[in-house]
Design a protein around this motif. Structure first.
Motif, PDB file in Angstrom:
ATOM      1  N   THR A   1       0.803  -1.223   0.000  1.00 16.24           N
ATOM      2  CA  THR A   1       0.000   0.000   0.000  1.00 16.24           C
ATOM      3  C   THR A   1       0.837   1.275   0.000  1.00 16.24           C
ATOM      4  O   THR A   1       0.290   2.373   0.098  1.00 16.24           O
TER       5      THR A   1
ATOM      6  N   LEU B   1       2.927   2.103   2.318  1.00 13.00           N
ATOM      7  CA  LEU B   1       3.085   2.571   3.689  1.00 13.00           C
ATOM      8  C   LEU B   1       4.236   1.845   4.392  1.00 13.00           C
ATOM      9  O   LEU B   1       4.205   1.599   5.600  1.00 13.00           O
TER      10      LEU B   1
ATOM     11  N   ILE C   1      -5.402   5.811   2.711  1.00 14.44           N
ATOM     12  CA  ILE C   1      -4.897   5.140   1.517  1.00 14.44           C
ATOM     13  C   ILE C   1      -5.979   4.288   0.860  1.00 14.44           C
ATOM     14  O   ILE C   1      -6.173   4.341  -0.363  1.00 14.44           O
TER      15      ILE C   1
END
Length: 411
Positions: A273, A275, A304
């Motif tokens: 993602t 992250l 997100i």
């Protein structure tokens, strides 16, 4: 019927859901289930509609869909057990039966001489299962108990629903009668355990099952969390008290479920993602840290996930082994390829030709698979069959019982 329990006969004097759920499972496993019902009305759930089951002409029958959820693989004997003759028929059936399941109020069958102590004198190795709201003993033993009130009293509603103080927040019941269903499962387990004990010792026994006991027992981690900390948990919506991220998250077109169960899964999720830095942040490095900082992490993940569709996220996470799933309505549940492959929708036909859809049994046995042989019966559909085949009564005797309204058939 054949199956793992084809040598077992069960008298089912229960009604509504918990007891019938147990006897249906035993019937699916091959046991011979004789369902005892009140003439004229039958099991309460026959009237719990709409919707009602279809009849042969495509209209609606007198039996509710609710009744069908837990009454297949049973023969229906409509019998007035308040009459001496009806009580004697039960005693005669008990002599060659293995199990009796009932959910009358405590002491309710004693006045008919159909309680455990009375029947074990006839059949010492009888397995007698009593299902009540509060059990056979204790200050509340005399009270009637229904699933909704048990979900509340047993604590389930205190941990179900959106958080207090949020829109729509506060306690909410589960959308199915889960206390009843779980009690039915425990009843099945108890009956099988008692039958196994009987096979070894030759002894029958009385099973005392209470909905409240079952509801408390199945609070699982929520109960132990309280017992360890002394702090009562409350509603958390779709979040998990002990795992993070393990909840619903927003996508651009709705919500989906993310169920990360360990630190390595979280690291892969963060990489997918964009992250990645979160997996190295001390606030999120371990599950314990993530739970302690859940509000911060939830906001970061939601920022997100909201940018892509549910299907996009499910495809991505599915390929990479990140546990996730859609929030399906029931039409989508039964359209799921996996649900279809596992045979979780079945169909049975009633004697009048009406075809009834039903939910399959999840038990998969390699040698003695479950069977779907008898559709949810009409009231009294098998009265003649039981009295003739199981008790050996002749036609004159049966007609006399029918004329005196002790027995009813659906003819």
């Amino acid at each position: 019927m054949t199956g793992a329990l084809s040598h077992i006969r069960v008298l089912d004097l229960s009604r509504i859901l918990a007891g019938p759920w147990a006897s249906q499972i035993l019937g699916d496993l091959g046991a011979n289930i004789i369902k005892i019902e009140r003439p004229g009305k039958g099991d309460d759930t026959r009237g719990w509609g709409p919707p009602f089951l279809p009849d042969a002409m495509g209209g609606a029958s007198h039996d509710a869909a609710y009744f069908a959820c837990c009454n297949r693989n049973k023969r229906s004997l409509a019998l007035d057990i308040t009459s001496p003759e009806g009580q004697q028929i039960i005693r005669d059936l008990v002599k060659t039966s293995d199990v009796l399941i009932e959910n009358y109020k405590v002491g309710g069958l004693a006045k008919y001489g159909l309680d455990y102590d009375s029947l074990k004198a006839i059949k010492p190795d009888l397995v007698y299962c009593s299902v009540t709201g509060f059990g056979q003993t204790g200050p509340d033993a005399h009270r009637a108990g229904y699933d909704f009130m048990i979900q509340a009293m047993g604590g389930l509603m205190s941990v179900t629903g959106q958080p207090q103080g949020t829109p729509g927040g506060g306690p909410v019941k589960v959308g199915v009668a889960l206390a009843d269903v779980m009690t039915g499962l425990y009843a099945t387990i108890s009956v099988l355990a008692a039958l196994n004990h009987r096979a070894v010792s030759g002894e029958g026994q009385h099973i005392d099952l209470a909905l409240l006991d079952v509801q408390v027992a199945t609070l699982a981690n929520q109960a132990t969390n309280y017992l360890i900390t002394g702090k009562a948990p409350t509603q958390m919506g779709n979040a998990h008290p002990n795992l993070m991220p393990y909840q619903s998250f927003p996508a651009s077109d709705g919500h989906f479920i993310l169920a990360v169960g360990n630190d390595s899964q979280f690291a892969r999720f963060c990489e997918l993602t964009g992250l990645a830095g979160l997996a190295e942040d001390e606030r999120f490095l371990t599950n314990r840290a993530r739970v302690e900082n859940r509000d911060i992490l939830t906001a970061k993940i939601s920022a997100i996930t909201v940018d892509r569709t549910i299907d996009d996220w499910l495809a991505l996470f599915g390929r990479e082994g990140i546990p996730c799933g859609p929030i399906n309505t029931l039409d989508r549940v039964f359209a799921e390829p996996q649900v279809q492959h596992r045979g979780m929708q079945v169909e049975l036909q009633r004697p009048d030709g009406a075809r009834l859809p039903g939910v399959g049994n999840p038990i998969k046995l390699s040698k003695t698979p479950v069977r779907y042989d008898i559709a949810p019966p009409f009231l009294g559909e098998h009265s003649r069959d039981v009295l003739t085949r199981d008790l050996g009564l002749n036609e004159r005797e049966i007609e006399d019982l029918i004329a005196r309204q002790i027995v009813e058939t659906n003819e």
